[in-house]
Enzyme design. Structure first.
Site, PDB file in Angstrom:
ATOM      1  N   ASP A   1     -16.651 -11.016  -4.197  1.00  0.00           N
ATOM      2  CA  ASP A   1     -17.338 -10.100  -5.112  1.00  0.00           C
ATOM      3  C   ASP A   1     -16.661 -10.045  -6.482  1.00  0.00           C
ATOM      4  OD1 ASP A   1     -15.227  -8.774  -3.628  1.00  0.00           O
ATOM      5  OD2 ASP A   1     -15.826  -6.930  -4.654  1.00  0.00           O
TER       6      ASP A   1
ATOM      7  N   LYS B   1       0.801  -1.213   0.000  1.00  0.00           N
ATOM      8  CA  LYS B   1       0.000   0.000   0.000  1.00  0.00           C
ATOM      9  C   LYS B   1       0.842   1.275   0.000  1.00  0.00           C
ATOM     10  CE  LYS B   1      -4.317  -1.638   0.537  1.00  0.00           C
ATOM     11  NZ  LYS B   1      -5.498  -1.224  -0.238  1.00  0.00           N
TER      12      LYS B   1
ATOM     13  N   SER C   1      -8.766   1.721   8.227  1.00  0.00           N
ATOM     14  CA  SER C   1      -8.127   1.283   9.472  1.00  0.00           C
ATOM     15  C   SER C   1      -7.015   0.298   9.149  1.00  0.00           C
ATOM     16  CB  SER C   1      -9.159   0.639  10.405  1.00  0.00           C
ATOM     17  OG  SER C   1      -9.819  -0.409   9.741  1.00  0.00           O
TER      18      SER C   1
ATOM     19  N   TYR D   1       3.191   7.236  12.873  1.00  0.00           N
ATOM     20  CA  TYR D   1       3.692   7.806  11.625  1.00  0.00           C
ATOM     21  C   TYR D   1       3.330   9.293  11.499  1.00  0.00           C
ATOM     22  CZ  TYR D   1       5.006   3.177   9.918  1.00  0.00           C
ATOM     23  OH  TYR D   1       5.592   1.959   9.766  1.00  0.00           O
TER      24      TYR D   1
END
Lengths: 317, 317
Positions: B211, B54, B79, B116
């Site tokens: 999905d 990410k 989250s 962070y």
């Protein structure tokens, strides 16, 4: 003073195991560096064959055997990483391996050794039974005994770690390695100090199995008695061949508590994402200890992560 | 058909994040190869900054902002790993980051984001509350919204994984990556097929959050409802920007059960000694599935290990 091995033995071992053992990578982790206040270079033996540095020594010993001896097979008594290492090294050479293991050893360890093609012989969990069973098997089969650490070829094999580390991280001024029987640290000493006598070598030991620290203080080899630590690869006593190297070439034995070992283990898993075993975390814990951090003239530290064989059903937290 | 991004966007992203994001290594494991019946090349994003791929997307999006926009700061609702990624990317650029998180999120995730340097704003754990809180914060601060996957710059950043993988393992004929919101797989498709249209891309999805598989079958974007899987990074629905790429360029969605995910996770920990999170193990499980093994014309497979952020207190065995 002469020792069981010299730098040339380690260099020959490196040639002998090349292509059979992995040249493992060296990793760094900014988060760990910040915590240690130094630059740490992790030599990742958890990715060595069988998941531990032990393969280097076993492989060197097995490949060094002259053909007529090799044909008789090899034998050892161990329930740890050395057993798997010897089994695989023997299979790679196409010879038999016999492993004497206490019948109380975990089934998973027995199975791992058998998966590498060795014959496992169970004995009662006493020193006398282990030695008698081994002697009897040796007599029956003529197999060559390859002990886990107190053997020149095993020590020389482990020393190849230092040759690689110093090529991969040439800035390193000090090396920390865990100490149990002393095969690893002795090999590292001979190789590293042979290449550069100013390199500083530290042994990392669990406080609950501190025969090396006590031996260094006493100036003579003291046996390990009743060890209690989660670092289950470091329960053994030093050997007669490894002790003189430890006595003369290890600058200091850094002892760490099981609490510090578990803390270091979690940092390595959670922050560095390096899956190591508790015995390997002992060296990390030593690097993070205040007594090592106080050595401000050391900035670049090689740390031997000795292995990654963990029982995931019994994690220490 | 045009998509949200093209190969040139991924190439520009690679230049933009160079020196900020890690170029992660590619690992192999003989034991896993034997089990899969193929050669697997693991792209190790567990060692990416913040422990997950990410960071690439967040870093690309943050660094691409023109100075006058960057000065307003960035905001997201997440989250998971994207929240940490955006927080770090913002700190590296010296700008503010706001993260909207349900107040029910684990304390450890909140703390990680705060470490962070981001500001965490708690909201009620409903979609309406999340959107309202985010909109209000945007209005107050003028911060730029960087969503976790449905954004061209985020998708392009994730695609840099494929550029690196194909350089590091040029034999690869197919790539498997986990699919959640689709940012990773879409970026990988555009980059890999842009370089070589014959490369075959497979998405790996938990059966309990399927999905993407259902959308592919239906030929239209279907939302995720009530997902149930231990792969907690893959609970989200595909986005409007990621779906067209998945629809056209993903050869097949391979669904795997939680049992298969846990089995793959253990193999990766115990055999490969690679500490990955369940969502990453989904791609490994897909590679080990009989339906993928049946594709005998594929021999060399790149597998994106998406991250290594595991809660060690709650292991799934």
């Amino acid at each position: 003073m002469t020792y069981a091995i010299g730098l040339s033995d380690v260099r020959q071992a490196a040639e002998r195991i090349a292509g059979w053992a992995h040249r493992t990578p060296v990793f760094t982790c900014a988060t760990l560096n910040r915590r240690a206040g130094k630059s740490l270079f992790f030599k990742c033996e958890q990715w060595q064959k069988v998941g531990a540095f032990k393969f280097r020594g076993a492989c060197n010993a097995v490949r060094k055997l002259p053909p007529e001896q090799a044909a008789r097979g090899v034998i050892t008594h161990s329930s740890g990483n050395h057993a798997q290492a010897l089994a695989l090294a023997a299979r790679m050479r196409g010879i038999a391996a016999h492993v004497v293991m206490p019948r109380t050893a975990p089934q998973v360890k027995r199975k791992a050794v058998e998966e590498y093609g060795a014959r496992v012989v169970a004995c009662e969990p006493t020193l006398a039974a282990r030695e008698a069973t081994t002697a009897q098997l040796q007599a029956e089969t003529g197999a060559i005994l390859i002990p886990p650490y107190n053997h020149p070829d095993v020590m020389a094999g482990q020393g190849t770690i230092a040759l690689e580390l110093l090529e991969q991280a040439p800035l390193v001024e000090a090396i920390i390695a865990p100490i149990g029987g002393g095969g690893l640290i002795a090999g590292v000493c001979v190789a590293a100090k042979g290449l550069n006598p100013r390199l500083r070598i530290f042994a990392a030991e669990p406080a609950g199995a501190d025969d090396a620290a006590r031996s260094k203080t006493a100036g003579k080899l003291l046996p390990q008695t009743n060890p209690q630590t989660i670092a289950d690869g470091l329960l053994t006593s030093l050997g007669e061949l490894t002790w003189p190297v430890v006595r003369d070439q290890v600058e200091r034995v850094l002892t760490v508590s099981d609490e510090e070992i578990i803390d270091a283990l979690r940092w390595m898993w959670e922050r560095a994402k390096l899956l190591i075993e508790p015995s390997a975390a002992v060296a990390v814990a030593a690097a993070l200890s205040s007594s090592f951090q106080a050595l401000t003239d050391i900035q670049h530290v090689g740390i031997v992560l000795s292995g990654g064989n963990v029982d995931l059903e019994r994690l220490p937290w």
